[in-house]
Motif scaffolding. Structure first.
Motif, PDB file in Angstrom:
ATOM      1  N   GLY A  61      16.522 -35.691 -14.598  1.00  0.00           N
ATOM      2  CA  GLY A  61      17.439 -35.834 -15.716  1.00  0.00           C
ATOM      3  C   GLY A  61      18.575 -36.758 -15.332  1.00  0.00           C
ATOM      4  N   VAL A  62      19.286 -37.204 -16.325  1.00  0.00           N
ATOM      5  CA  VAL A  62      20.446 -38.061 -16.122  1.00  0.00           C
ATOM      6  C   VAL A  62      21.601 -37.175 -15.662  1.00  0.00           C
ATOM      7  CG1 VAL A  62      22.053 -39.631 -17.269  1.00  0.00           C
ATOM      8  CG2 VAL A  62      19.652 -39.610 -17.934  1.00  0.00           C
ATOM      9  N   PRO A  63      22.314 -37.543 -14.586  1.00  0.00           N
ATOM     10  CA  PRO A  63      23.423 -36.712 -14.122  1.00  0.00           C
ATOM     11  C   PRO A  63      24.399 -36.368 -15.252  1.00  0.00           C
ATOM     12  CG  PRO A  63      22.957 -38.381 -12.499  1.00  0.00           C
ATOM     13  CD  PRO A  63      22.109 -38.699 -13.700  1.00  0.00           C
ATOM     14  N   GLY A  64      24.683 -35.061 -15.381  1.00  0.00           N
ATOM     15  CA  GLY A  64      25.571 -34.566 -16.426  1.00  0.00           C
ATOM     16  C   GLY A  64      24.828 -34.038 -17.644  1.00  0.00           C
ATOM     17  N   GLU A  65      23.532 -34.303 -17.730  1.00  0.00           N
ATOM     18  CA  GLU A  65      22.719 -33.855 -18.863  1.00  0.00           C
ATOM     19  C   GLU A  65      22.382 -32.371 -18.725  1.00  0.00           C
ATOM     20  OE1 GLU A  65      18.266 -34.756 -20.707  1.00  0.00           O
ATOM     21  OE2 GLU A  65      18.889 -35.722 -18.848  1.00  0.00           O
ATOM     22  N   ILE A  66      22.504 -31.617 -19.821  1.00  0.00           N
ATOM     23  CA  ILE A  66      22.122 -30.207 -19.812  1.00  0.00           C
ATOM     24  C   ILE A  66      20.605 -30.142 -19.912  1.00  0.00           C
ATOM     25  CG2 ILE A  66      22.233 -28.011 -21.041  1.00  0.00           C
ATOM     26  CD1 ILE A  66      25.070 -28.801 -21.905  1.00  0.00           C
ATOM     27  N   SER A  76      18.779 -27.137 -19.392  1.00  0.00           N
ATOM     28  CA  SER A  76      18.364 -25.837 -19.922  1.00  0.00           C
ATOM     29  C   SER A  76      19.614 -25.036 -20.257  1.00  0.00           C
ATOM     30  CB  SER A  76      17.529 -25.111 -18.860  1.00  0.00           C
ATOM     31  OG  SER A  76      17.356 -23.764 -19.191  1.00  0.00           O
ATOM     32  N   ARG A  77      19.522 -24.215 -21.275  1.00  0.00           N
ATOM     33  CA  ARG A  77      20.666 -23.362 -21.649  1.00  0.00           C
ATOM     34  C   ARG A  77      20.508 -21.941 -21.117  1.00  0.00           C
ATOM     35  NH1 ARG A  77      24.259 -26.068 -24.589  1.00  0.00           N
ATOM     36  NH2 ARG A  77      23.528 -27.836 -25.782  1.00  0.00           N
ATOM     37  N   SER A  78      19.311 -21.533 -20.798  1.00  0.00           N
ATOM     38  CA  SER A  78      19.093 -20.196 -20.246  1.00  0.00           C
ATOM     39  C   SER A  78      17.999 -20.256 -19.185  1.00  0.00           C
ATOM     40  CB  SER A  78      18.692 -19.231 -21.346  1.00  0.00           C
ATOM     41  OG  SER A  78      18.555 -17.940 -20.827  1.00  0.00           O
ATOM     42  N   PRO A  79      18.353 -20.357 -17.922  1.00  0.00           N
ATOM     43  CA  PRO A  79      19.688 -20.415 -17.339  1.00  0.00           C
ATOM     44  C   PRO A  79      20.323 -21.784 -17.592  1.00  0.00           C
ATOM     45  CG  PRO A  79      18.103 -20.777 -15.614  1.00  0.00           C
ATOM     46  CD  PRO A  79      17.322 -20.473 -16.874  1.00  0.00           C
ATOM     47  N   LEU A  80      21.648 -21.841 -17.515  1.00  0.00           N
ATOM     48  CA  LEU A  80      22.377 -23.085 -17.756  1.00  0.00           C
ATOM     49  C   LEU A  80      22.203 -24.010 -16.554  1.00  0.00           C
ATOM     50  CD1 LEU A  80      24.159 -24.776 -19.541  1.00  0.00           C
ATOM     51  CD2 LEU A  80      26.138 -23.558 -18.660  1.00  0.00           C
ATOM     52  N   LEU A  81      21.426 -25.086 -16.760  1.00  0.00           N
ATOM     53  CA  LEU A  81      21.156 -26.068 -15.710  1.00  0.00           C
ATOM     54  C   LEU A  81      21.674 -27.428 -16.144  1.00  0.00           C
ATOM     55  CD1 LEU A  81      17.436 -25.350 -14.716  1.00  0.00           C
ATOM     56  CD2 LEU A  81      19.457 -24.975 -13.312  1.00  0.00           C
ATOM     57  N   VAL A  82      22.412 -28.082 -15.240  1.00  0.00           N
ATOM     58  CA  VAL A  82      22.943 -29.414 -15.511  1.00  0.00           C
ATOM     59  C   VAL A  82      22.413 -30.346 -14.435  1.00  0.00           C
ATOM     60  CG1 VAL A  82      25.029 -30.790 -15.810  1.00  0.00           C
ATOM     61  CG2 VAL A  82      25.033 -28.392 -16.493  1.00  0.00           C
ATOM     62  N   ALA A  83      21.868 -31.491 -14.848  1.00  0.00           N
ATOM     63  CA  ALA A  83      21.308 -32.457 -13.902  1.00  0.00           C
ATOM     64  C   ALA A  83      22.413 -33.056 -13.034  1.00  0.00           C
ATOM     65  CB  ALA A  83      20.578 -33.570 -14.655  1.00  0.00           C
ATOM     66  N   CYS A  84      22.091 -33.240 -11.761  1.00  0.00           N
ATOM     67  CA  CYS A  84      23.011 -33.842 -10.795  1.00  0.00           C
ATOM     68  C   CYS A  84      22.286 -34.996 -10.105  1.00  0.00           C
ATOM     69  CB  CYS A  84      23.448 -32.802  -9.758  1.00  0.00           C
ATOM     70  SG  CYS A  84      24.302 -31.404 -10.473  1.00  0.00           S
ATOM     71  N   GLY A  85      22.910 -35.569  -9.100  1.00  0.00           N
ATOM     72  CA  GLY A  85      22.305 -36.675  -8.371  1.00  0.00           C
ATOM     73  C   GLY A  85      21.184 -36.224  -7.451  1.00  0.00           C
ATOM     74  N   ASP A  86      20.414 -37.165  -6.974  1.00  0.00           N
ATOM     75  CA  ASP A  86      19.310 -36.946  -6.027  1.00  0.00           C
ATOM     76  C   ASP A  86      18.239 -35.987  -6.539  1.00  0.00           C
ATOM     77  OD1 ASP A  86      20.542 -38.664  -4.283  1.00  0.00           O
ATOM     78  OD2 ASP A  86      21.400 -37.099  -3.018  1.00  0.00           O
ATOM     79  N   GLY A  87      18.024 -35.940  -7.866  1.00  0.00           N
ATOM     80  CA  GLY A  87      16.963 -35.090  -8.424  1.00  0.00           C
ATOM     81  C   GLY A  87      17.251 -33.608  -8.302  1.00  0.00           C
ATOM     82  N   THR A  88      18.519 -33.233  -8.247  1.00  0.00           N
ATOM     83  CA  THR A  88      18.898 -31.827  -8.153  1.00  0.00           C
ATOM     84  C   THR A  88      19.557 -31.390  -9.452  1.00  0.00           C
ATOM     85  OG1 THR A  88      21.055 -32.368  -7.208  1.00  0.00           O
ATOM     86  CG2 THR A  88      19.247 -31.986  -5.653  1.00  0.00           C
ATOM     87  N   ALA A  89      19.783 -30.091  -9.574  1.00  0.00           N
ATOM     88  CA  ALA A  89      20.463 -29.549 -10.755  1.00  0.00           C
ATOM     89  C   ALA A  89      21.405 -28.442 -10.310  1.00  0.00           C
ATOM     90  CB  ALA A  89      19.454 -29.007 -11.751  1.00  0.00           C
ATOM     91  N   LEU A  90      22.443 -28.256 -11.085  1.00  0.00           N
ATOM     92  CA  LEU A  90      23.421 -27.203 -10.840  1.00  0.00           C
ATOM     93  C   LEU A  90      23.163 -26.086 -11.834  1.00  0.00           C
ATOM     94  CD1 LEU A  90      26.043 -26.569  -9.167  1.00  0.00           C
ATOM     95  CD2 LEU A  90      27.289 -27.296 -11.206  1.00  0.00           C
TER      96      LEU A  90
END
Length: 90
Positions: free
Chosen positions: A57-62, A64-78
């Motif tokens: 995903g593009v960094p900063g893109e949501i 999933s909402r359940s669980p809440l996942l936000v795309a970050c750099g290097d193919g990771t998510a928060l």
């Protein structure tokens, strides 16, 4: 030698960073100055989060909402585990 004073502005998330780096920042900056993000016209404080790998995903893109996942750099998510509105505890 002393460390430089931490400014509240340092609590802004840089979504292009890997999720693990953001998680460390959240732990280091709790309780002050805290890590916040804009949401619905106000700042929301992130209290706890976890890093997830293997996401696209593009960094900063949501992602999933359940669980809440936000795309970050290097193919990771928060995965945001706990957050609070301004002026709220914990």
């Amino acid at each position: 030698p002393y460390a430089a004073q931490i400014a509240k502005a340092e609590g802004t998330i840089e979504w292009t960073a890997p999720a693990e780096e953001i998680v460390r920042k959240i732990r280091a900056f709790h309780p002050w100055p805290g890590v916040t993000l804009p949401f619905g016209g106000e700042r929301v404080a992130i209290r706890s989060a976890a890093a997830r790998s293997g996401t696209a995903g593009v960094p900063g893109e949501i992602l999933s909402r359940s669980p809440l996942l936000v795309a970050c750099g290097d193919g990771t998510a928060l995965e945001i585990l706990r957050c609070a509105r301004p002026g709220r505890c914990c």
